[in-house]
Design a protein around this motif. Structure first.
Motif, PDB file in Angstrom:
ATOM      1  N   ALA A 121       0.833  -1.201   0.000  1.00 11.63           N
ATOM      2  CA  ALA A 121       0.000   0.000   0.000  1.00 11.63           C
ATOM      3  C   ALA A 121       0.869   1.253   0.000  1.00 11.63           C
ATOM      4  CB  ALA A 121      -0.925  -0.021   1.214  1.00 11.63           C
ATOM      5  N   LEU A 122       1.954   1.227   0.773  1.00 12.76           N
ATOM      6  CA  LEU A 122       2.866   2.359   0.820  1.00 12.76           C
ATOM      7  C   LEU A 122       3.540   2.583  -0.529  1.00 12.76           C
ATOM      8  CD1 LEU A 122       4.337   4.487   2.557  1.00 12.76           C
ATOM      9  CD2 LEU A 122       6.028   2.737   3.100  1.00 12.76           C
ATOM     10  N   MET A 123       3.965   1.519  -1.177  1.00  9.36           N
ATOM     11  CA  MET A 123       4.617   1.637  -2.475  1.00  9.36           C
ATOM     12  C   MET A 123       3.649   2.127  -3.549  1.00  9.36           C
ATOM     13  SD  MET A 123       7.809   0.999  -2.118  1.00  9.36           S
ATOM     14  CE  MET A 123       7.540   1.929  -0.595  1.00  9.36           C
ATOM     15  N   GLU A 124       2.413   1.700  -3.429  1.00 10.12           N
ATOM     16  CA  GLU A 124       1.411   2.172  -4.393  1.00 10.12           C
ATOM     17  C   GLU A 124       1.247   3.682  -4.280  1.00 10.12           C
ATOM     18  OE1 GLU A 124      -2.927   0.678  -6.000  1.00 10.12           O
ATOM     19  OE2 GLU A 124      -2.434   0.389  -3.883  1.00 10.12           O
ATOM     20  N   THR A 125       1.214   4.194  -3.046  1.00 13.60           N
ATOM     21  CA  THR A 125       1.115   5.638  -2.826  1.00 13.60           C
ATOM     22  C   THR A 125       2.347   6.356  -3.370  1.00 13.60           C
ATOM     23  OG1 THR A 125      -0.186   5.265  -0.818  1.00 13.60           O
ATOM     24  CG2 THR A 125       0.853   7.413  -1.054  1.00 13.60           C
ATOM     25  N   ALA A 126       3.511   5.699  -3.261  1.00 12.42           N
ATOM     26  CA  ALA A 126       4.766   6.303  -3.730  1.00 12.42           C
ATOM     27  C   ALA A 126       4.946   6.191  -5.238  1.00 12.42           C
ATOM     28  CB  ALA A 126       5.938   5.645  -3.024  1.00 12.42           C
ATOM     29  N   GLY A 127       4.045   5.459  -5.907  1.00  9.31           N
ATOM     30  CA  GLY A 127       4.121   5.339  -7.357  1.00  9.31           C
ATOM     31  C   GLY A 127       5.037   4.247  -7.857  1.00  9.31           C
ATOM     32  N   VAL A 128       5.451   3.333  -6.973  1.00 11.26           N
ATOM     33  CA  VAL A 128       6.281   2.208  -7.396  1.00 11.26           C
ATOM     34  C   VAL A 128       5.377   1.125  -7.992  1.00 11.26           C
ATOM     35  CG1 VAL A 128       7.902   0.436  -6.638  1.00 11.26           C
ATOM     36  CG2 VAL A 128       7.974   2.711  -5.608  1.00 11.26           C
ATOM     37  N   PRO A 129       5.714   0.585  -9.166  1.00 15.30           N
ATOM     38  CA  PRO A 129       4.848  -0.427  -9.800  1.00 15.30           C
ATOM     39  C   PRO A 129       4.684  -1.664  -8.922  1.00 15.30           C
ATOM     40  CG  PRO A 129       6.504   0.386 -11.342  1.00 15.30           C
ATOM     41  CD  PRO A 129       6.878   0.915 -10.002  1.00 15.30           C
ATOM     42  N   LEU A 130       3.467  -2.171  -8.856  1.00 17.15           N
ATOM     43  CA  LEU A 130       3.155  -3.344  -8.053  1.00 17.15           C
ATOM     44  C   LEU A 130       2.611  -4.460  -8.919  1.00 17.15           C
ATOM     45  CD1 LEU A 130       1.279  -1.749  -5.009  1.00 17.15           C
ATOM     46  CD2 LEU A 130       3.697  -2.362  -5.150  1.00 17.15           C
ATOM     47  N   VAL A 131       2.856  -5.691  -8.497  1.00 15.86           N
ATOM     48  CA  VAL A 131       2.218  -6.843  -9.112  1.00 15.86           C
ATOM     49  C   VAL A 131       0.754  -6.851  -8.668  1.00 15.86           C
ATOM     50  CG1 VAL A 131       2.190  -9.357  -9.250  1.00 15.86           C
ATOM     51  CG2 VAL A 131       4.364  -8.143  -9.114  1.00 15.86           C
ATOM     52  N   PRO A 132      -0.210  -7.088  -9.581  1.00 15.06           N
ATOM     53  CA  PRO A 132      -1.621  -7.098  -9.183  1.00 15.06           C
ATOM     54  C   PRO A 132      -1.874  -8.088  -8.054  1.00 15.06           C
ATOM     55  CG  PRO A 132      -1.414  -7.174 -11.565  1.00 15.06           C
ATOM     56  CD  PRO A 132      -0.038  -7.347 -11.015  1.00 15.06           C
ATOM     57  N   GLY A 133      -2.651  -7.665  -7.039  1.00 19.36           N
ATOM     58  CA  GLY A 133      -2.920  -8.561  -5.929  1.00 19.36           C
ATOM     59  C   GLY A 133      -3.895  -7.978  -4.938  1.00 19.36           C
ATOM     60  N   TYR A 134      -4.200  -8.769  -3.912  1.00 17.92           N
ATOM     61  CA  TYR A 134      -5.067  -8.341  -2.817  1.00 17.92           C
ATOM     62  C   TYR A 134      -4.251  -8.323  -1.536  1.00 17.92           C
ATOM     63  CZ  TYR A 134      -8.356  -8.696   1.054  1.00 17.92           C
ATOM     64  OH  TYR A 134      -9.021  -8.498   2.233  1.00 17.92           O
ATOM     65  N   HIS A 135      -4.252  -7.175  -0.829  1.00 18.80           N
ATOM     66  CA  HIS A 135      -3.443  -7.011   0.378  1.00 18.80           C
ATOM     67  C   HIS A 135      -4.282  -6.493   1.532  1.00 18.80           C
ATOM     68  CE1 HIS A 135      -1.023  -5.750  -3.285  1.00 18.80           C
ATOM     69  NE2 HIS A 135      -0.617  -6.970  -3.022  1.00 18.80           N
ATOM     70  N   GLY A 136      -5.594  -6.806   1.515  1.00 22.81           N
ATOM     71  CA  GLY A 136      -6.512  -6.246   2.494  1.00 22.81           C
ATOM     72  C   GLY A 136      -6.539  -6.974   3.820  1.00 22.81           C
ATOM     73  N   GLU A 137      -7.403  -6.475   4.714  1.00 23.03           N
ATOM     74  CA  GLU A 137      -7.499  -7.008   6.070  1.00 23.03           C
ATOM     75  C   GLU A 137      -8.361  -8.260   6.152  1.00 23.03           C
ATOM     76  OE1 GLU A 137      -5.854  -6.035   8.798  1.00 23.03           O
ATOM     77  OE2 GLU A 137      -4.759  -4.692   7.457  1.00 23.03           O
ATOM     78  N   ALA A 138      -9.402  -8.352   5.325  1.00 16.95           N
ATOM     79  CA  ALA A 138     -10.285  -9.522   5.380  1.00 16.95           C
ATOM     80  C   ALA A 138      -9.504 -10.780   5.019  1.00 16.95           C
ATOM     81  CB  ALA A 138     -11.464  -9.343   4.438  1.00 16.95           C
ATOM     82  N   GLN A 139      -9.668 -11.841   5.824  1.00 15.76           N
ATOM     83  CA  GLN A 139      -8.845 -13.038   5.672  1.00 15.76           C
ATOM     84  C   GLN A 139      -9.664 -14.307   5.454  1.00 15.76           C
ATOM     85  OE1 GLN A 139      -5.093 -13.201   5.986  1.00 15.76           O
ATOM     86  NE2 GLN A 139      -5.659 -11.168   5.247  1.00 15.76           N
ATOM     87  N   ASP A 140     -10.937 -14.156   5.131  1.00 19.27           N
ATOM     88  CA  ASP A 140     -11.778 -15.335   4.940  1.00 19.27           C
ATOM     89  C   ASP A 140     -11.576 -15.922   3.545  1.00 19.27           C
ATOM     90  OD1 ASP A 140     -14.330 -14.188   3.151  1.00 19.27           O
ATOM     91  OD2 ASP A 140     -13.401 -12.695   4.463  1.00 19.27           O
ATOM     92  N   LEU A 141     -11.961 -17.188   3.408  1.00 18.52           N
ATOM     93  CA  LEU A 141     -11.763 -17.904   2.152  1.00 18.52           C
ATOM     94  C   LEU A 141     -12.475 -17.229   0.992  1.00 18.52           C
ATOM     95  CD1 LEU A 141     -10.835 -20.349   0.475  1.00 18.52           C
ATOM     96  CD2 LEU A 141     -12.848 -21.584   1.324  1.00 18.52           C
ATOM     97  N   GLU A 142     -13.697 -16.759   1.214  1.00 18.58           N
ATOM     98  CA  GLU A 142     -14.460 -16.162   0.112  1.00 18.58           C
ATOM     99  C   GLU A 142     -13.794 -14.902  -0.414  1.00 18.58           C
ATOM    100  OE1 GLU A 142     -16.877 -17.519  -1.557  1.00 18.58           O
ATOM    101  OE2 GLU A 142     -16.551 -19.243  -0.235  1.00 18.58           O
TER     102      GLU A 142
END
Length: 647
Positions: A121-142
Motif C-alpha cells: 500500500a505504501l509503495m502504491e502511494t509512492a508510485g512504485v509499480p506493483l504486481v496485481p494482488g489483494y493485500h486487504g485485512e479480510a482473511q476469509d476464504l471467500e
C-alpha cells in the motif's frame, strides 16, 4: 554503549553475528532451546542462556524470555538475526521498553514494511509499480476466492508477516485454494506467530533482484548494489549472487534509488533489503521489504569489502555511515549457495539426525563458509534445515563459479541426505554458466538437476567393496600396528582370498564377490580412493565414520554399510499398505478416520518438520484400517502413521 550483545537466534546466523561482535571486542550471549543446549552457536558464545522448550513457539519466539535473558546476562543490545522475531514490531518495542538496544529498524518501520500488505500500500502511494494482488485485512476464504478470480490464476499466497518461503503457496486452480490457504495460514502462524495472508498474480519467468539498503539515525541512506536471487525451490532461495548479471548501470541506479526512497519514506535505520521482480524488458515491480539482515548478505560483503554486521553495531551505537553513495565499492563477482539437510530426490523433504560426517571447504582468498554445525551435532526437525552457506568471490562471474564448484567438491556431509550434489549440478549447468536466470530455472532444467533415481551400477559396487575392505584393514592395523597383517602387500598364506561382501547403499542391497591376489586397481590413501583404469587415474573421497563408509560417486557422497542379510529379513516388519513418516516431525492434522474410503492422492495426515508442512497422501485408493498417530504427536522417520487397506 554496547559491550555485551545477545543474539536472539540460532545456527549459522548466530555464529556469524558473534564472529563480528567478538572481533569488535564485545562479549557475546547465545540463547538456546532445550534441544539446542549443545549447539555450535552455544559453544561459541561467551555466555549462554537456556530458554527451555523445543519448538520455536516454546523457545525462540518467547519475547519475555529473551528480554529476561538479556538482563540476566548483562547484555545492552539484542541482534535478532533473521527469521523468528527479526521482523516483529512487538519484539522491537519490548526491547526498547526494557531499556535495551535493538539492532534493527524502529518498530514503526517494521510496522510499515514488515507487513507485506502495508508495504505494498505504501509503495502504491509512492508510485512504485506493483504486481496485481489483494493485500486487504479480510482473511476469509471467500475474500481470497473473489480476489483470485479477479487477479486470474495462477496466484501466489504469501504470509503477510514473514518470508523465506514459509507460508507461501502457488495455486493453479480454484479447486486447490481452500486447502492451500489453510496450510499456508498454519505455516505462517507456526513460523511468525501471524496467520495473515495476501494473494497476488504469479508472474511467469521473472527474475528476483533485491537491493541492499543501509540507513543511519542521521538521515543518511544508501544502497549497496544488488543481488540476483532467482534460483529458488519452493520459493526459497538456493543460489544468490552479486551483482545481478546483465543489469545496466542505469537500471541498477533506478532500482537502487527506488529502494532508498522506500526506506527513507518510513524513517528506516539499519540494514534492510528491498525486493523486486524484474522482467525481461527491464521493468521492475516491488515485492516486499525485509527489515533485517538477509541470509545472502555475504555476497554483498564480498563485492564491497564491507562488514554489514559491524555497520549494524556502529549504527546502533549512534554512529553515521562511514561512506556516501558515490563511494560504495563494486569489485568482482560473488556467488553463494545454501547447503540444506534435505532430499532433492524426494521433493526436497527436510532431513534430520546426527551429522556423522561434516567437513567444510578450506578457507582462503575468495572463499568463505558460514555455518552453524559441526561433526557430531544433532540436526533437529524443529528448525530450518540450512546447515551452511558457501560463498566464493572472483574477479569475474566465471572465476567465482569455478571457485565455488571447487569448494563444493571439498565439502563432505554424512548422516542424512543433503542438497550438495544438487548444488553442484546447478553451478555446472551450461544455462547457469551463461547466466540464463529466472525463478523457473530449476523446474525448466529439472531433468538435468534432479535426474530420476537409477540403480547403482556394478562399477560403483566394485569401488565400494574395495574401499570397504581397505578401510577395514586400515582400522585393524590401527588397532594392532605390530600384527603381521598390518602390511599392505596383499600377501596371503593360502593364495588368492575370496570374500563375499553384503553391502547396502541408497536402500539397495548388493552381494559382491571379491577375489584378491594382492593386485588391486584401487588404493585407499588419506581418505581418497585412488583408481587407475585404462591409463587414467581418478580419486574418490572415501571417509569412514563408524559402520558407514562415505564414498563419493558422480558428485554425491553415498553412505555405504555392511549388512547382515538375515537380520534385514527379520527387521522387515512393515505391513502392506502402511504409510510411514518420511522424516522426524510433529503431527499437526489427521484428516481421515478409521473405516473411511479414500482415493489415491488423498491427504491423510499433515506432518510439520523444519517449520514447513508436508502432506502424507494415499498411494492408492482404499480403506483406512488403522491410525497410529494423533494431532500433536511427535513421530520419528519410518514410524507407522496410517494403515491403508484395499478399496
Amino acid at each position: 554503549m554496547i559491550s555485551t550483545l545477545l543474539v536472539a537466534n540460532r545456527g549459522e546466523i548466530a555464529c556469524r553475528v558473534m564472529r563480528t561482535a567478538k572481533a569488535l571486542g564485545l562479549t557475546t550471549v547465545a540463547v538456546h532451546s532445550a534441544v539446542d543446549h549443545n549447539a555450535r552457536h552455544v559453544r561459541e558464545a561467551d555466555i549462554a542462556v537456556d530458554l527451555g522448550g523445543a519448538k520455536p513457539a516454546d523457545s525462540y519466539l518467547l519475547i519475555d524470555k529473551l528480554i529476561a535473558a538479556a538482563k540476566a546476562s548483562g547484555a545492552q543490545a539484542i541482534h535478532p538475526g533473521y527469521g523468528f522475531l527479526s521482523e516483529n514490531a512487538g519484539f522491537a518495542r519490548a526491547i526498547e521498553a526494557a531499556g535495551l538496544i535493538f539492532l534493527g529498524p524502529p518498530a514503526s518501520a517494521i510496522d510499515a514494511m514488515g507487513s507485506k500488505s502495508a508495504a505494498k500500500a505504501l509503495m502504491e502511494t509512492a508510485g512504485v509499480p506493483l504486481v496485481p494482488g489483494y493485500h486487504g485485512e479480510a482473511q476469509d476464504l471467500e475474500t481470497f476466492r473473489a480476489a483470485s478470480e479477479v487477479i486470474g490464476y495462477p496466484v501466489l499466497l504469501k504470509a503477510a508477516a514473514g518470508g523465506g518461503g514459509k507460508g507461501m503457496k502457488v495455486v493453479e486452480r480454484e479447486a486447490d485454494l481452500d486447502e492451500a490457504l489453510a496450510s499456508a495460514q498454519r505455516e505462517a502462524l507456526s513460523s511468525f506467530g501471524d496467520a495473515r495472508m495476501l494473494v497476488e498474480k504469479y508472474v511467469l519467468k521473472p527474475r528476483h533482484v533485491e537491493i541492499q539498503v543501509f540507513a543511519d539515525s542521521h538521515g543518511n541512506c544508501l544502497y549497496l548494489n544488488e543481488r540476483d536471487c532467482s534460483i529458488q525451490r519452493r520459493h526459497q532461495k538456493v543460489v544468490e549472487e552479486a551483482p545481478a548479471p546483465g543489469l545496466t548501470p542505469e537500471l541498477r541506479r533506478a532500482m537502487g534509488e527506488a529502494a532508498v526512497k522506500a526506506a527513507q519514506a518510513i524513517g528506516y535505520v539499519g540494514a534492510g533489503t528491498v525486493e523486486f521482480l524484474l522482467d525481461a524488458r527491464g521493468q521492475f515491480f516491488f515485492m516486499e521489504m525485509n527489515t533485517r539482515l538477509q541470509v545472502e548478505h555475504p555476497v554483498t560483503e564480498a563485492i564491497t569489502g564491507l562488514d554489514l554486521v559491524a555497520w549494524q553495531i556502529r549504527v546502533a551505537r549512534g554512529e553515521a555511515l562511514p561512506i556516501n553513495q558515490e563511494q560504495v565499492p563494486l569489485h568482482g563477482h560473488a556467488i553463494e549457495v545454501r547447503l540444506y539437510a534435505e532430499d532433492p530426490a524426494q521433493d526436497f523433504l527436510p532431513a534430520s539426525g546426527t551429522l556423522k560426517l561434516y567437513r567444510e571447504a578450506a578457507a582462503g582468498p575468495g572463499r568463505r563458509v558460514d555455518s552453524g554445525v559441526a561433526e557430531g551435532d544433532e540436526v533437529s526437525p524443529f528448525y530450518d534445515p540450512m546447515l551452511a552457506k558457501l560463498i566464493a568471490w572472483g574477479e569475474t562471474r566465471e572465476e567465482a563459479r569455478q571457485r565455488l564448484l571447487a569448494m563444493l567438491g571439498e565439502t563432505a556431509v554424512g548422516g542424512f541426505r543433503t542438497n550438495l550434489g544438487f548444488l553442484q549440478r546447478i553451478l555446472a549447468h551450461p544455462a547457469f554458466a551463461a547466466a540464463e536466470l529466472d525463478t523457473g530455472f530449476i523446474p525448466r532444467h529439472e531433468a538435468q538437476l534432479l535426474p530420476a533415481p537409477t540403480e547403482l551400477p556394478a562399477a560403483f559396487w566394485e569401488l565400494a567393496g574395495e574401499a570397504m575392505l581397505q578401510s577395514d584393514a586400515q582400522r585393524a592395523r590401527a588397532d594392532d600396528p605390530h600384527s603381521p597383517w598390518s602390511g599392505n602387500s596383499g600377501w596371503r598364506a593360502c593364495g588368492p582370498a575370496e570374500i563375499d561382501l553384503h553391502l547396502q547403499c541408497n536402500a539397495e542391497n548388493h552381494l559382491l564377490h571379491l577375489r584378491h591376489n594382492g593386485q588391486s586397481r584401487a588404493i585407499l590413501r588419506n581418505e581418497q580412493l585412488v583408481v587407475e583404469s585404462d591409463g587414467l587415474r581418478r580419486q574418490h573421497l572415501a571417509i569412514r565414520r563408524g559402520n558407514s563408509l562415505f564414498l563419493e560417486w558422480q558428485g554425491d557422497l553415498l553412505d555405504v554399510q555392511r549388512v547382515d542379510p538375515i537380520a534385514e529379513v527379520e527387521a522387515s516388519h512393515h505391513q502392506h499398505g502402511g504409510m510411514t513418516a518420511p522424516m522426524n516431525g510433529s503431527i499437526v492434522r489427521v484428516l481421515v478416520e478409521v473405516g473411511q474410503q479414500v482415493e489415491a492422492g488423498t491427504a491423510l495426515v499433515v506432518l510439520e518438520a523444519m517449520k514447513m508442512e508436508h502432506s502424507i497422501r494415499a498411494a492408492h485408493a482404499g480403506t483406512v484400517k488403522a491410525l497410529f498417530c494423533a494431532e500433536g504427536d511427535m513421530v520419528s522417520e519410518g514410524s507407522a502413521l496410517v494403515e491403508l487397506g484395499e478399496a
